[in-house]
Design a protein around this motif. Structure first.
Motif, PDB file in Angstrom:
ATOM      1  N   ARG A  35       0.834  -1.197   0.000  1.00 55.90           N
ATOM      2  CA  ARG A  35       0.000   0.000   0.000  1.00 55.90           C
ATOM      3  C   ARG A  35       0.874   1.255   0.000  1.00 55.90           C
ATOM      4  N   PRO A  36       0.361   2.374  -0.529  1.00 56.41           N
ATOM      5  CA  PRO A  36       1.121   3.638  -0.462  1.00 56.41           C
ATOM      6  C   PRO A  36       1.344   4.044   0.984  1.00 56.41           C
ATOM      7  N   LYS A  37       2.545   4.516   1.276  1.00 63.08           N
ATOM      8  CA  LYS A  37       2.876   4.877   2.649  1.00 63.08           C
ATOM      9  C   LYS A  37       3.852   6.039   2.665  1.00 63.08           C
ATOM     10  N   ARG A  39       5.198  10.173   3.120  1.00 62.51           N
ATOM     11  CA  ARG A  39       4.961  11.411   2.357  1.00 62.51           C
ATOM     12  C   ARG A  39       5.046  11.177   0.858  1.00 62.51           C
ATOM     13  N   GLN A  41       4.223   8.460  -0.607  1.00 62.02           N
ATOM     14  CA  GLN A  41       3.205   7.485  -1.003  1.00 62.02           C
ATOM     15  C   GLN A  41       3.814   6.342  -1.816  1.00 62.02           C
ATOM     16  N   LYS A  42       4.975   5.907  -1.397  1.00 63.84           N
ATOM     17  CA  LYS A  42       5.652   4.792  -2.055  1.00 63.84           C
ATOM     18  C   LYS A  42       4.973   3.487  -1.661  1.00 63.84           C
ATOM     19  N   THR A  44       4.545   0.114  -0.269  1.00 65.61           N
ATOM     20  CA  THR A  44       5.324  -0.517   0.790  1.00 65.61           C
ATOM     21  C   THR A  44       4.714  -1.860   1.153  1.00 65.61           C
TER      22      THR A  44
END
Length: 324
Positions: A35-37, A39, A41-42, A44
């Protein structure tokens, strides 16, 4: 035994580690998709996904275990059993029946109390003195399966959701070798759940708001049960704007006053009966810190009133008590 492990959060990692150490063949690890995580939004991977890859285990991350392709792959694994810990997806009967011996789940409560998504938080918030870890046979109903192995644990007066989760993760992990050995040899008794069921619904941000009109014991349990996530919260007015502050740690304290009234310079707050002292807090965009540290740069003077859920439809505001 040929096993699949299905789990996602940090809570599930000790169980996977224990199964590996026990010598079982982990032929597949299932986890929620990355999921994006942060600042940036990579994308992860989940904690279980990352740990499994580090251990050289094959990882599957289907968006839905209800999809025909995902079910077919699972069936093709020729499993003896599947071990499930906070996976986060509903398993269809075709999946539950695919392993030779069945699918088994580690749950963080003494069932049928606190079936559902947030059993650890709900137990603390309700003021329960005990909880436990249980391995059960999975069924179609939500946490309704028969119990195979249980371990009772006390909830300490200073436990937060984080501390209780950490202890329970390791306690529950230690149950797996015993449970699987009994399952493999057929030397166990499945005990049907008995008693009235209660449900641990997912915590909503609105529900996390502190109601200062409740007793100090209830407010303290509410704060600790929601620490660190999502964090019980209240608001303080600063420069004419409400600032939401999370209370992450509290303790019962001496004092009384109007519910929500700040009683001293150490962030002791009056409740419906008694008072609590906030020991750790977090402001928006800031790291968690002690109340003393926050107050040095963001004062909340004695006499400030934090108005809580005193009536339906009311909202938080702050004012100074003119008599203090």
């Amino acid at each position: 035994m040929r096993l699949a492990f299905m789990g996602t959060p940090d809570f599930a990692v000790p169980s996977l580690a224990e199964l590996i150490a026990s010598g079982h063949e982990i032929v597949a690890v299932y986890s929620q998709p990355p999921r994006p995580k942060g600042r940036g939004q990579k994308l992860t991977p989940s904690p279980v996904h990352a740990f499994a890859e580090a251990m050289g285990l094959p990882v599957f991350t289907p968006e839905s275990m209800k999809a025909a392709e995902a079910i077919d792959i699972f069936k093709s694994l020729d499993l003896d059993a599947a071990c499930v810990v906070a996976y986060g997806q509903i398993l269809k009967p075709e999946v539950l029946e695919a392993p030779r011996l069945g699918c088994f789940n580690l749950h963080g409560s003494l069932l049928p109390r606190w079936r559902g998504a947030a059993p650890i938080q709900r137990a603390i918030m309700a003021g329960d003195r005990q909880t436990g870890a249980q391995i059960m046979r999975m069924s179609e109903g939500l946490d309704e399966g028969a119990i195979i192995l249980s371990e009772v644990m006390d909830i300490h007066a200073d436990d937060t959701a984080a501390s209780l989760t950490e202890r329970m993760a390791h306690l529950g992990a230690a149950l797996w070798p015993r449970a699987l050995a009994a399952i493999e040899r057929g030397g166990f008794t499945e005990t049907e759940q008995a008693g009235e069921a209660t449900y641990a619904k997912k915590i909503t941000p609105a529900e996390a708001r502190i109601d200062w009109t409740r007793s100090a014991a209830e407010v303290d349990a509410h704060i600790r049960g929601l620490s660190p996530f999502p964090g019980a919260w209240f608001e303080v007015e600063a420069d004419g704007e409400p600032v939401r502050i999370k209370g992450l740690m509290s303790a019962l304290a001496e004092g009384d006053g109007t519910p929500g009234q700040v009683l001293d310079e150490a962030l002791t707050v009056a409740c419906g009966t008694g008072a609590v002292r906030l020991g750790r807090v977090q402001r928006p965009g800031k790291a968690a810190q002690s109340a003393d540290e926050m107050l040095r740069g963001f004062p909340v003077p004695a006499g400030t009133i934090l108005v809580g859920l005193q009536s339906e439809g009311s909202s938080f505001s702050t004012r100074r008590d003119p008599q203090v």
